[in-house]
Design an enzyme around this catalytic site. Sequence first.
Site, PDB file in Angstrom:
ATOM      1  N   LYS A 135     -11.243  -3.044  -3.458  1.00  0.00           N
ATOM      2  CA  LYS A 135     -12.115  -1.866  -3.566  1.00  0.00           C
ATOM      3  C   LYS A 135     -11.415  -0.711  -4.238  1.00  0.00           C
ATOM      4  O   LYS A 135     -12.011   0.051  -4.972  1.00  0.00           O
ATOM      5  CB  LYS A 135     -12.466  -1.347  -2.166  1.00  0.00           C
ATOM      6  CG  LYS A 135     -13.351  -2.164  -1.352  1.00  0.00           C
ATOM      7  CD  LYS A 135     -13.617  -1.372  -0.056  1.00  0.00           C
ATOM      8  CE  LYS A 135     -13.572  -2.281   1.128  1.00  0.00           C
ATOM      9  NZ  LYS A 135     -12.252  -2.360   1.751  1.00  0.00           N
TER      10      LYS A 135
ATOM     11  N   LYS B  35      -5.382  -9.499  -6.240  1.00  0.00           N
ATOM     12  CA  LYS B  35      -6.709  -9.734  -5.664  1.00  0.00           C
ATOM     13  C   LYS B  35      -7.683  -8.631  -6.078  1.00  0.00           C
ATOM     14  O   LYS B  35      -7.268  -7.498  -6.360  1.00  0.00           O
ATOM     15  CB  LYS B  35      -6.639  -9.859  -4.136  1.00  0.00           C
ATOM     16  CG  LYS B  35      -6.441  -8.571  -3.414  1.00  0.00           C
ATOM     17  CD  LYS B  35      -6.796  -8.688  -1.936  1.00  0.00           C
ATOM     18  CE  LYS B  35      -6.796  -7.282  -1.355  1.00  0.00           C
ATOM     19  NZ  LYS B  35      -7.549  -7.108  -0.164  1.00  0.00           N
TER      20      LYS B  35
ATOM     21  N   LYS C  55       0.816  -1.224   0.000  1.00  0.00           N
ATOM     22  CA  LYS C  55       0.000   0.000   0.000  1.00  0.00           C
ATOM     23  C   LYS C  55       0.846   1.269   0.000  1.00  0.00           C
ATOM     24  O   LYS C  55       0.353   2.331  -0.359  1.00  0.00           O
ATOM     25  CB  LYS C  55      -0.964  -0.005   1.194  1.00  0.00           C
ATOM     26  CG  LYS C  55      -2.074  -1.041   1.043  1.00  0.00           C
ATOM     27  CD  LYS C  55      -3.319  -0.717   1.832  1.00  0.00           C
ATOM     28  CE  LYS C  55      -4.443  -1.659   1.415  1.00  0.00           C
ATOM     29  NZ  LYS C  55      -5.698  -1.438   2.085  1.00  0.00           N
TER      30      LYS C  55
HETATM   31  N1  AQP Z   1     -10.386 -10.216  -3.194  1.00  0.00           N
HETATM   32  C1  AQP Z   1     -10.772 -10.659  -2.001  1.00  0.00           C
HETATM   33  N2  AQP Z   1     -11.094 -11.958  -1.834  1.00  0.00           N
HETATM   34  C2  AQP Z   1     -11.486 -12.424  -0.621  1.00  0.00           C
HETATM   35  N3  AQP Z   1     -11.596 -11.633   0.476  1.00  0.00           N
HETATM   36  C3  AQP Z   1     -11.294 -10.333   0.341  1.00  0.00           C
HETATM   37  N4  AQP Z   1     -11.299  -9.298   1.211  1.00  0.00           N
HETATM   38  C4  AQP Z   1     -10.904  -8.181   0.578  1.00  0.00           C
HETATM   39  N5  AQP Z   1     -10.640  -8.444  -0.711  1.00  0.00           N
HETATM   40  C5  AQP Z   1     -10.867  -9.771  -0.887  1.00  0.00           C
HETATM   41  C6  AQP Z   1     -11.716  -9.404   2.599  1.00  0.00           C
HETATM   42  O1  AQP Z   1     -12.744  -8.452   2.814  1.00  0.00           O
HETATM   43  C7  AQP Z   1     -12.665  -7.997   4.163  1.00  0.00           C
HETATM   44  C8  AQP Z   1     -12.729  -6.515   4.198  1.00  0.00           C
HETATM   45  O2  AQP Z   1     -11.562  -5.984   3.643  1.00  0.00           O
HETATM   46  P1  AQP Z   1     -11.004  -4.611   4.189  1.00  0.00           P
HETATM   47  O3  AQP Z   1     -11.979  -3.561   3.941  1.00  0.00           O
HETATM   48  O4  AQP Z   1     -10.581  -4.736   5.603  1.00  0.00           O
HETATM   49  O5  AQP Z   1      -9.709  -4.286   3.407  1.00  0.00           O
HETATM   50  P2  AQP Z   1      -8.898  -5.020   2.375  1.00  0.00           P
HETATM   51  O6  AQP Z   1      -8.602  -6.413   2.763  1.00  0.00           O
HETATM   52  O7  AQP Z   1      -7.698  -4.173   2.117  1.00  0.00           O
HETATM   53  O8  AQP Z   1      -9.947  -5.015   1.193  1.00  0.00           O
HETATM   54  P3  AQP Z   1      -9.874  -4.383  -0.223  1.00  0.00           P
HETATM   55  O9  AQP Z   1     -11.177  -4.643  -0.887  1.00  0.00           O
HETATM   56  O10 AQP Z   1      -8.642  -4.864  -0.912  1.00  0.00           O
HETATM   57  O11 AQP Z   1      -9.772  -2.838   0.052  1.00  0.00           O
HETATM   58  P4  AQP Z   1      -8.628  -1.810  -0.307  1.00  0.00           P
HETATM   59  O12 AQP Z   1      -8.608  -1.762  -1.797  1.00  0.00           O
HETATM   60  O13 AQP Z   1      -9.033  -0.544   0.324  1.00  0.00           O
HETATM   61  O14 AQP Z   1      -7.353  -2.356   0.242  1.00  0.00           O
HETATM   62  C9  AQP Z   1     -11.373  -8.558   4.762  1.00  0.00           C
HETATM   63  O15 AQP Z   1     -11.689  -9.674   5.558  1.00  0.00           O
HETATM   64  C10 AQP Z   1     -10.593  -8.978   3.553  1.00  0.00           C
HETATM   65  O16 AQP Z   1      -9.718 -10.042   3.839  1.00  0.00           O
END
Ligand code: AQP
Length: 330
Positions: free
Chosen positions: A197, A194, A111
């Site tokens: 968001k 992966k 990040k």
């Molecule tokens: N691609 C994914 N597959 C399975 N699980 C996922 N999670 C995120 N992306 C995937 C799970 O969703 C939960 C919430 O995620 P988060 O908001 O805590 O942050 P993150 O893991 O950083 O999710 P994102 O979507 O990738 O957000 P950004 O882009 O802001 O970093 C967690 O349980 C995560 O494991």
Amino acid sequence: MKRVFSGVQPSGELTLGNYLGAIRNFVSFQHEAECFFCVVDLHAITVPQDPEDLYRRTLDIARLFIASGIDPDIATVFVQSHVSAHAELSWLLECNTYIGELRRMTQFKEKSEGRETVSAGLFTYPVLMAADILLYDTDEVPVGEDQKQHLELTRDLAQRINQRFGPVFKVPEPYIPPKDSGGRIMSLTDPTKKMAKSGDDRSSIALLDSPSVIAKKIKGAVTDSGREVRYDVEEKPAISNLMVIYSLCSGDSLETIADRYGASGYGKFKADLADVVISTLEPIQKRYQELTEPGVIEEILAQGAQRAERTAQVVLNRFREKLGLVPRRS
Ligand code: AQP
């Protein structure tokens, strides 16, 4: 009764990856455990956010929790910054965390890459996550695979503090679905990354995308060479990812899907996948709309914060006492 905690950041529009990897499991846990589900807004601001977007997404994620099937009368749904014990415990834990441990966190490396400036909050983010979990004497944390390393740090911190001060924290266990059951849904445009968001809009399906947008994104998803629909993560990472999505949305096994579409080519498979995803999201989107009436979600979150605070304060005070901090007279 077993306790479960998990959170989602309002750092973008909620994706199918978030749903299949995490939220879907929140829904099943609520019937077997005392659950705390949190919109972790303090995590989102570790990178710059537009204030209006942050505000809207925070409420939207809470609505989507409930629209996905979380019952706020059974589970506690709240916003992290409404319970100040999270920030307070985070500081107390930071004073027991080593810089070397945080430097090893791969999500921080990913990040912070390419950013001109990186906030101290992004670096200490895993400690705030540990605070979120430890505050509720959590037994189990349903998360996607990307959070595994942060969970390990949480466990290390709890064990270290318990060793140093005597029993303070429960040591939580992660609940991570295997990759072929949603633990890691990959990007539609690059199956080595992966679905996230904060990724490119075409790479992910947002839970609130319209049917036509979903169909367009799936049609445009990258595929592998050849035309056979087969689950093979090494040779066919893109199709394997789409098959996992199909399987989780429809309930059909990967074998059934391979038998049905093996020889029919990618086009037919993608068209049917779009239908399956659209019908999975349709009831969630409908319920979401009902929750947009002014004041409805705010009331649910106010009650959730009150419930969460009662539990959190007990655990926070337990640690404050062990540390030798003088309690405030009321
Ligand atoms: N691609 C994914 N597959 C399975 N699980 C996922 N999670 C995120 N992306 C995937 C799970 O969703 C939960 C919430 O995620 P988060 O908001 O805590 O942050 P993150 O893991 O950083 O999710 P994102 O979507 O990738 O957000 P950004 O882009 O802001 O970093 C967690 O349980 C995560 O494991």
